[in-house]
Design an enzyme around this catalytic site. Structure first.
Site, PDB file in Angstrom:
ATOM      1  N   HIS A 207      29.407   7.948  40.557  1.00  0.00           N
ATOM      2  CA  HIS A 207      30.326   7.828  41.697  1.00  0.00           C
ATOM      3  C   HIS A 207      30.081   6.594  42.555  1.00  0.00           C
ATOM      4  O   HIS A 207      30.846   6.322  43.479  1.00  0.00           O
ATOM      5  CB  HIS A 207      30.266   9.075  42.588  1.00  0.00           C
ATOM      6  CG  HIS A 207      29.022   9.153  43.427  1.00  0.00           C
ATOM      7  ND1 HIS A 207      27.834   9.640  42.946  1.00  0.00           N
ATOM      8  CD2 HIS A 207      28.775   8.803  44.711  1.00  0.00           C
ATOM      9  CE1 HIS A 207      26.915   9.601  43.887  1.00  0.00           C
ATOM     10  NE2 HIS A 207      27.451   9.088  44.979  1.00  0.00           N
TER      11      HIS A 207
HETATM   12  C1  UD1 Z   1      29.927   9.135  49.871  1.00  0.00           C
HETATM   13  C2  UD1 Z   1      28.787   8.286  50.417  1.00  0.00           C
HETATM   14  C3  UD1 Z   1      27.726   8.116  49.339  1.00  0.00           C
HETATM   15  C4  UD1 Z   1      27.281   9.440  48.761  1.00  0.00           C
HETATM   16  C5  UD1 Z   1      28.483  10.252  48.325  1.00  0.00           C
HETATM   17  C6  UD1 Z   1      28.035  11.629  47.918  1.00  0.00           C
HETATM   18  C7  UD1 Z   1      29.465   6.593  52.062  1.00  0.00           C
HETATM   19  C8  UD1 Z   1      29.691   5.145  52.300  1.00  0.00           C
HETATM   20  N1  UD1 Z   1      29.254   6.956  50.798  1.00  0.00           N
HETATM   21  O1  UD1 Z   1      30.512   8.404  48.799  1.00  0.00           O
HETATM   22  O2  UD1 Z   1      26.598   7.472  49.892  1.00  0.00           O
HETATM   23  O3  UD1 Z   1      26.451   9.192  47.657  1.00  0.00           O
HETATM   24  O4  UD1 Z   1      29.408  10.374  49.411  1.00  0.00           O
HETATM   25  O5  UD1 Z   1      28.944  12.245  47.066  1.00  0.00           O
HETATM   26  O6  UD1 Z   1      29.474   7.354  52.982  1.00  0.00           O
HETATM   27  N2  UD1 Z   1      37.508  12.130  47.748  1.00  0.00           N
HETATM   28  C9  UD1 Z   1      38.313  13.212  47.485  1.00  0.00           C
HETATM   29  N3  UD1 Z   1      37.930  14.426  47.999  1.00  0.00           N
HETATM   30  C10 UD1 Z   1      36.817  14.604  48.742  1.00  0.00           C
HETATM   31  C11 UD1 Z   1      36.019  13.479  49.021  1.00  0.00           C
HETATM   32  C12 UD1 Z   1      36.371  12.255  48.505  1.00  0.00           C
HETATM   33  O7  UD1 Z   1      39.327  13.109  46.807  1.00  0.00           O
HETATM   34  O8  UD1 Z   1      36.528  15.746  49.157  1.00  0.00           O
HETATM   35  C13 UD1 Z   1      37.887  10.823  47.147  1.00  0.00           C
HETATM   36  C14 UD1 Z   1      38.840  10.010  48.002  1.00  0.00           C
HETATM   37  O9  UD1 Z   1      39.696   9.311  47.145  1.00  0.00           O
HETATM   38  C15 UD1 Z   1      37.898   9.038  48.694  1.00  0.00           C
HETATM   39  C16 UD1 Z   1      36.833   8.803  47.640  1.00  0.00           C
HETATM   40  O10 UD1 Z   1      36.705  10.044  46.977  1.00  0.00           O
HETATM   41  O11 UD1 Z   1      38.537   7.863  49.090  1.00  0.00           O
HETATM   42  C17 UD1 Z   1      35.493   8.361  48.192  1.00  0.00           C
HETATM   43  O12 UD1 Z   1      35.009   9.286  49.169  1.00  0.00           O
HETATM   44  P1  UD1 Z   1      34.016   8.789  50.321  1.00  0.00           P
HETATM   45  O13 UD1 Z   1      33.527   9.950  51.087  1.00  0.00           O
HETATM   46  O14 UD1 Z   1      34.609   7.660  51.087  1.00  0.00           O
HETATM   47  O15 UD1 Z   1      32.835   8.140  49.512  1.00  0.00           O
HETATM   48  P2  UD1 Z   1      31.971   8.727  48.314  1.00  0.00           P
HETATM   49  O16 UD1 Z   1      32.197   7.875  47.129  1.00  0.00           O
HETATM   50  O17 UD1 Z   1      32.196  10.178  48.210  1.00  0.00           O
HETATM   51  N1  UDP Z   2      25.753  18.092  42.924  1.00  0.00           N
HETATM   52  C1  UDP Z   2      26.457  19.287  42.826  1.00  0.00           C
HETATM   53  N2  UDP Z   2      27.534  19.344  41.978  1.00  0.00           N
HETATM   54  C2  UDP Z   2      27.936  18.291  41.222  1.00  0.00           C
HETATM   55  C3  UDP Z   2      27.210  17.078  41.332  1.00  0.00           C
HETATM   56  C4  UDP Z   2      26.122  17.011  42.190  1.00  0.00           C
HETATM   57  O1  UDP Z   2      26.119  20.258  43.488  1.00  0.00           O
HETATM   58  O2  UDP Z   2      28.919  18.417  40.483  1.00  0.00           O
HETATM   59  C5  UDP Z   2      24.611  18.019  43.862  1.00  0.00           C
HETATM   60  C6  UDP Z   2      23.296  17.593  43.244  1.00  0.00           C
HETATM   61  O3  UDP Z   2      22.549  18.718  42.820  1.00  0.00           O
HETATM   62  C7  UDP Z   2      22.598  16.866  44.384  1.00  0.00           C
HETATM   63  C8  UDP Z   2      23.745  16.307  45.209  1.00  0.00           C
HETATM   64  O4  UDP Z   2      24.908  17.010  44.808  1.00  0.00           O
HETATM   65  O5  UDP Z   2      21.860  17.762  45.187  1.00  0.00           O
HETATM   66  C9  UDP Z   2      23.914  14.839  44.952  1.00  0.00           C
HETATM   67  O6  UDP Z   2      25.060  14.392  45.575  1.00  0.00           O
HETATM   68  P1  UDP Z   2      25.828  13.070  45.163  1.00  0.00           P
HETATM   69  O7  UDP Z   2      25.450  12.684  43.790  1.00  0.00           O
HETATM   70  O8  UDP Z   2      27.254  13.310  45.453  1.00  0.00           O
HETATM   71  O9  UDP Z   2      25.320  12.021  46.250  1.00  0.00           O
HETATM   72  P2  UDP Z   2      24.030  11.099  46.419  1.00  0.00           P
HETATM   73  O10 UDP Z   2      22.822  11.927  46.239  1.00  0.00           O
HETATM   74  O11 UDP Z   2      24.150   9.980  45.439  1.00  0.00           O
HETATM   75  O12 UDP Z   2      24.180  10.576  47.809  1.00  0.00           O
END
Ligand code: UD1
Ligand code: UDP
Length: 354
Positions: free
Chosen positions: A204
């Site tokens: 992601h």
């Molecule tokens: C965010 C964090 C990242 C973290 C990740 C965990 C920032 C800058 N990044 O990244 O550090 O590792 O969360 O998962 O804060 N979207 C949906 N539904 C949701 C959420 C997101 O459709 O419930 C889609 C949207 O298109 C959105 C994109 O995902 O624009 C990115 O979501 P966003 O929260 O901005 O960043 P993440 O990539 O999730």
């Molecule tokens: N995780 C989850 N379901 C999924 C993928 C990840 O519950 O389908 C959990 C995973 O066990 C970990 C956390 O989400 O605890 C990691 O989150 P993510 O990879 O979104 O973010 P990051 O750690 O890179 O910020």
């Protein structure tokens, strides 16, 4: 009773917050604020329900946006909560935009900030998270570090006061919910995979999704490995797969794309995978906790101990290299206990009480 406002907003923050909430609620009144950064059921509600995370007192409903747009909305809405609630401390987790907005809003109002997962650095300022970490650490009073490396990183930036090495709250959570996953999750049967007989993948990071060619190569690698692969797809990645026509790479292969799964099922998938391929920070660590070899699809990591110990390997987006690691990477021995003793949340609560 002193009041703590806690800010969460993204999937890993819900997971990190539970062990700490359980501890701090013994001595503080906690006001839980969900920014709404993650909002799909399988990115948010599922964690509150299955883990028993307390219902948020506020959901700010910010949703998705550009980096600045999303952060700006959070800033305004968090400031309003802080003005109303007048907390003694603000508690933030990790490095997301929700973390940054909480840190900025509280620092301007002179609310002392406690940062859990302080001191992490990838030394790559192109990652939005790196900027968030640096800012959050430099305005925090309490800096709760998961590792000695994090303590050292802060020292190198001149931050020594308020720094505490407490261990990793994700380790606390993984120990507790890992045992529950062993006995309760039926995800392997549901997906028709056998323990030890599949790889688990997550992708992601912006570098692997915003650059569509990178995602294309990564999907091709998964298919060409010929392995059975379970890949719960983050919504950010799903969007690119759908919009860029990448689904056809996967069709007919042994790569199984699923929606994101709940934490308990995901832990079960991690514990039973032959190897994990990921660009997630949390997943790299959990692979290490469970002694599963991890191939990290990035050039850098904040979790350098996992690489130094031999259980994690960094790979840039290079098809041959990744394929080689999928077949050859085979660490041996038992990973050392580098992320505390499973009581990080307790130490955090104790420090905040004194
Ligand atoms: C965010 C964090 C990242 C973290 C990740 C965990 C920032 C800058 N990044 O990244 O550090 O590792 O969360 O998962 O804060 N979207 C949906 N539904 C949701 C959420 C997101 O459709 O419930 C889609 C949207 O298109 C959105 C994109 O995902 O624009 C990115 O979501 P966003 O929260 O901005 O960043 P993440 O990539 O999730
Ligand atoms: N995780 C989850 N379901 C999924 C993928 C990840 O519950 O389908 C959990 C995973 O066990 C970990 C956390 O989400 O605890 C990691 O989150 P993510 O990879 O979104 O973010 P990051 O750690 O890179 O910020």
């Amino acid at each position: 009773m002193q009041k703590i406002v806690t800010i969460v907003g993204a999937r890993p923050q819900f997971i990190k917050s539970l062990p700490v909430s359980n501890q701090i609620r013994k001595s503080f009144r906690e006001v839980l604020v969900h920014t709404g950064q993650h909002y799909d059921n399988n990115m948010s509600a599922v964690f509150f329900e299955e883990m028993g995370i307390p219902e948020p007192d506020y959901n700010l409903g910010v949703g998705s946006g550009t980096q600045a747009g999303q952060t700006a909305q959070m800033l305004e809405r968090i400031e309003r909560v802080l003005l109303d609630e007048k907390p003694d401390t603000l508690l933030i987790y990790g490095d997301t935009n929700s973390t940054l907005a909480g840190a900025l809003a509280a620092s301007k109002l002179h609310v002392p900030i406690a940062h859990v997962e302080a001191g992490l650095r990838s030394f790559d300022k192109k990652m939005p998270e790196e900027v968030n970490r640096i800012v959050a650490d430099h305005v925090s009073e309490y800096l709760f570090c998961p590792t000695q490396t994090a303590v050292d990183n802060l020292k190198n930036e001149g931050i020594t006061e308020g720094v505490e090495l407490v261990g990793d709250v994700m380790y606390d959570a993984a120990l507790h919910f890992g045992a529950i996953a062993d006995s309760k999750s039926d995800i392997l049967d549901k997906l028709g995979v056998a323990a030890g007989d599949y790889l688990l993948a997550t992708i992601h990071r912006s570098s692997n999704t915003d650059i569509v060619d990178n995602l294309k190569v990564l999907l091709e690698v998964l298919v060409e490995s010929g392995q059975s692969i379970v890949f719960p797809v983050h919504p950010r990645t799903r969007k690119v797969v759908n919009e860029s026509g990448l689904q056809k790479i996967i069709d007919g292969s042994k790569v199984r794309l699923t929606d994101p799964v709940g934490y308990i099922d995901f832990l079960k998938l991690e514990k039973n995978a032959a190897k994990i391929l990921t660009d997630s920070g949390g997943v790299q660590k959990e692979a290490f906790f469970f002694a599963v070899p991890c191939i990290t699809l990035r050039d850098t990591t904040e979790w350098v101990e996992t690489v130094e110990s031999g259980w994690n390997v960094l790979v840039h987006v290079d098809k041959e290299l990744i394929l080689r690691k999928i077949s050859d990477f085979a660490p041996t021995g038992t990973p050392a206990q580098l992320f505390g003793d499973g009581k990080a949340a307790q130490y955090i609560a104790e420090r905040l009480t004194t």
